[in-house]
Design a protein around this motif. Sequence first.
Motif, PDB file in Angstrom:
ATOM      1  N   ALA A 224       0.819  -1.210   0.000  1.00 20.84           N
ATOM      2  CA  ALA A 224       0.000   0.000   0.000  1.00 20.84           C
ATOM      3  C   ALA A 224       0.854   1.262   0.000  1.00 20.84           C
ATOM      4  CB  ALA A 224      -0.931   0.010   1.213  1.00 20.84           C
ATOM      5  N   ASN A 225       0.264   2.313  -0.558  1.00 21.32           N
ATOM      6  CA  ASN A 225       0.786   3.672  -0.480  1.00 21.32           C
ATOM      7  C   ASN A 225       0.068   4.317   0.710  1.00 21.32           C
ATOM      8  OD1 ASN A 225       0.775   6.582  -0.815  1.00 21.32           O
ATOM      9  ND2 ASN A 225       1.422   6.298  -2.927  1.00 21.32           N
ATOM     10  N   VAL A 226       0.833   4.741   1.708  1.00 18.82           N
ATOM     11  CA  VAL A 226       0.264   5.322   2.928  1.00 18.82           C
ATOM     12  C   VAL A 226       0.840   6.728   3.090  1.00 18.82           C
ATOM     13  CG1 VAL A 226       0.025   5.091   5.434  1.00 18.82           C
ATOM     14  CG2 VAL A 226       0.104   3.035   3.984  1.00 18.82           C
ATOM     15  N   GLY A 227      -0.037   7.697   3.382  1.00 15.80           N
ATOM     16  CA  GLY A 227       0.477   9.051   3.486  1.00 15.80           C
ATOM     17  C   GLY A 227      -0.435   9.994   4.229  1.00 15.80           C
ATOM     18  N   VAL A 228       0.027  11.242   4.344  1.00  9.97           N
ATOM     19  CA  VAL A 228      -0.748  12.317   4.960  1.00  9.97           C
ATOM     20  C   VAL A 228      -0.584  13.572   4.113  1.00  9.97           C
ATOM     21  CG1 VAL A 228      -0.549  11.432   7.315  1.00  9.97           C
ATOM     22  CG2 VAL A 228       1.175  13.035   6.461  1.00  9.97           C
ATOM     23  N   GLY A 229      -1.612  14.433   4.165  1.00  9.98           N
ATOM     24  CA  GLY A 229      -1.541  15.724   3.493  1.00  9.98           C
ATOM     25  C   GLY A 229      -2.236  16.764   4.340  1.00  9.98           C
ATOM     26  N   VAL A 230      -1.710  17.986   4.367  1.00 12.11           N
ATOM     27  CA  VAL A 230      -2.305  19.063   5.159  1.00 12.11           C
ATOM     28  C   VAL A 230      -2.195  20.369   4.390  1.00 12.11           C
ATOM     29  CG1 VAL A 230      -0.151  19.493   6.407  1.00 12.11           C
ATOM     30  CG2 VAL A 230      -2.333  20.200   7.424  1.00 12.11           C
ATOM     31  N   ALA A 231      -3.265  21.169   4.404  1.00 11.67           N
ATOM     32  CA  ALA A 231      -3.287  22.449   3.703  1.00 11.67           C
ATOM     33  C   ALA A 231      -2.460  23.478   4.461  1.00 11.67           C
ATOM     34  CB  ALA A 231      -4.721  22.932   3.545  1.00 11.67           C
ATOM     35  N   SER A 232      -1.588  24.169   3.754  1.00  7.18           N
ATOM     36  CA  SER A 232      -0.752  25.204   4.368  1.00  7.18           C
ATOM     37  C   SER A 232      -1.553  26.463   4.691  1.00  7.18           C
ATOM     38  CB  SER A 232       0.396  25.573   3.420  1.00  7.18           C
ATOM     39  OG  SER A 232       1.156  24.444   3.079  1.00  7.18           O
ATOM     40  N   ARG A 233      -2.722  26.591   4.118  1.00  4.75           N
ATOM     41  CA  ARG A 233      -3.538  27.791   4.250  1.00  4.75           C
ATOM     42  C   ARG A 233      -3.928  28.093   5.699  1.00  4.75           C
ATOM     43  NH1 ARG A 233      -9.555  27.527   1.732  1.00  4.75           N
ATOM     44  NH2 ARG A 233     -10.441  29.457   2.576  1.00  4.75           N
TER      45      ARG A 233
END
Length: 403
Positions: A224-233
């Motif tokens: 699996a591809n496992v990740g996180v993302g968060v908006a800089s705004r």
Amino acid sequence: MREHYDLIVVGAGPAGAAAAGFAAARGLGVLLVDKARFPRDKVCGDGVGSGALSALDRLGATPAVEALNPWRIDSLLVSSPDRTEMVGRDPGVAGKRGYGYVIPRKRLDQALFKHVAARAGVDTVLGFSFKDFLRVRGRISGVRGTIDGADTAFSGAYIVGADGAHSAVAKRLGLYNSDRRHRVMAARAYFTGVKGLTSQVEFHYEEAILPGYGWIFPTGPDTANVGVGVASRFKEQKDLTRLFEIFVENNPSAREKLSGASMVKGSFRGWPIATGSFAGPRGKGNVLLAGDAASLVDSVSGEGIYYAVKSGEFAAKAVAGAVRDKTGATSALTAYERMRTRAFNWTEFVPGYFLQSFMNNRTLVNLAVRMAAKDPRKANAIAGALAHSVPKSKLLVQWFKAA
């Protein structure tokens, strides 16, 4: 190799491959260059939704993609900070396809490059590092760069910059998006020995990551591809490594699936994402920008393959029309911007920017997931919007009508 090309495409990822392939199909002489040599890795969530597959159909590349035996996805699980879960199914593009794939970009991009490179009218040069534009009497007339340290130049009437989130072409044009209000930071890693994977991708909204999320995208029966993302705004730049650790340690689904799994050595990488809510132009003169280089990425999910292929198609159509009608660079840029804004701005990026604010509120995220868990129409609309088979503008209409 030709002495002069109708179109030079800088960057051979999905946007560049699409621009080159669609342009060659319209009879243009195309040069496709990239600083890397394939296969090469590309940091991404690796999701190819039904909307992107529909665009790849038009490119004639779907058989090449499916020959990779990719992991098929037909549903979406979303969890909220209070651990409520909803499951939705993509309704499909015009009823034709209600599924997508997860394909590591190292494999996907090589397949698309090989498919396009085999087309009549396309020449390719790998290992070319773009440095600047070639100019004749002040007008951009090609590109200059190096191959293995040696200065090299190519002549062309039009240029498409498709060289990714750190686009050197966009920077040279003065069109690079560095506005943190329209950027996202993300990190991913590959895992082996993952348990309980199905034909479902997972989005988990953890309170510590809002207005971002953690994801688990199966790439195989136990990988699996496992990740996180968060908006800089909404937040100062955070330690992505710590956010990633919070997700894999705290989220129940991540803990269960990754128990006993191993992270692939060297696969953890972070990267910036410039989102489509950025209001600047996507070209200047006879140079057009496509894909990540044009800041054409989903503000909600961080997904960019759909916009990459579509914008590459729009760029090819605009340049081919200008070459055919001999109407010049202004005509090509105007046509491209018209197609891009009509397809993306009010249907995708403006609603997406609004939804980013919505996702920054824990109570609203909990409420939305709870409502979708009880109403398959809402859940399927969310799945369709993330797969780009349902425009986000339509998602909002359907949501409030069904409320």
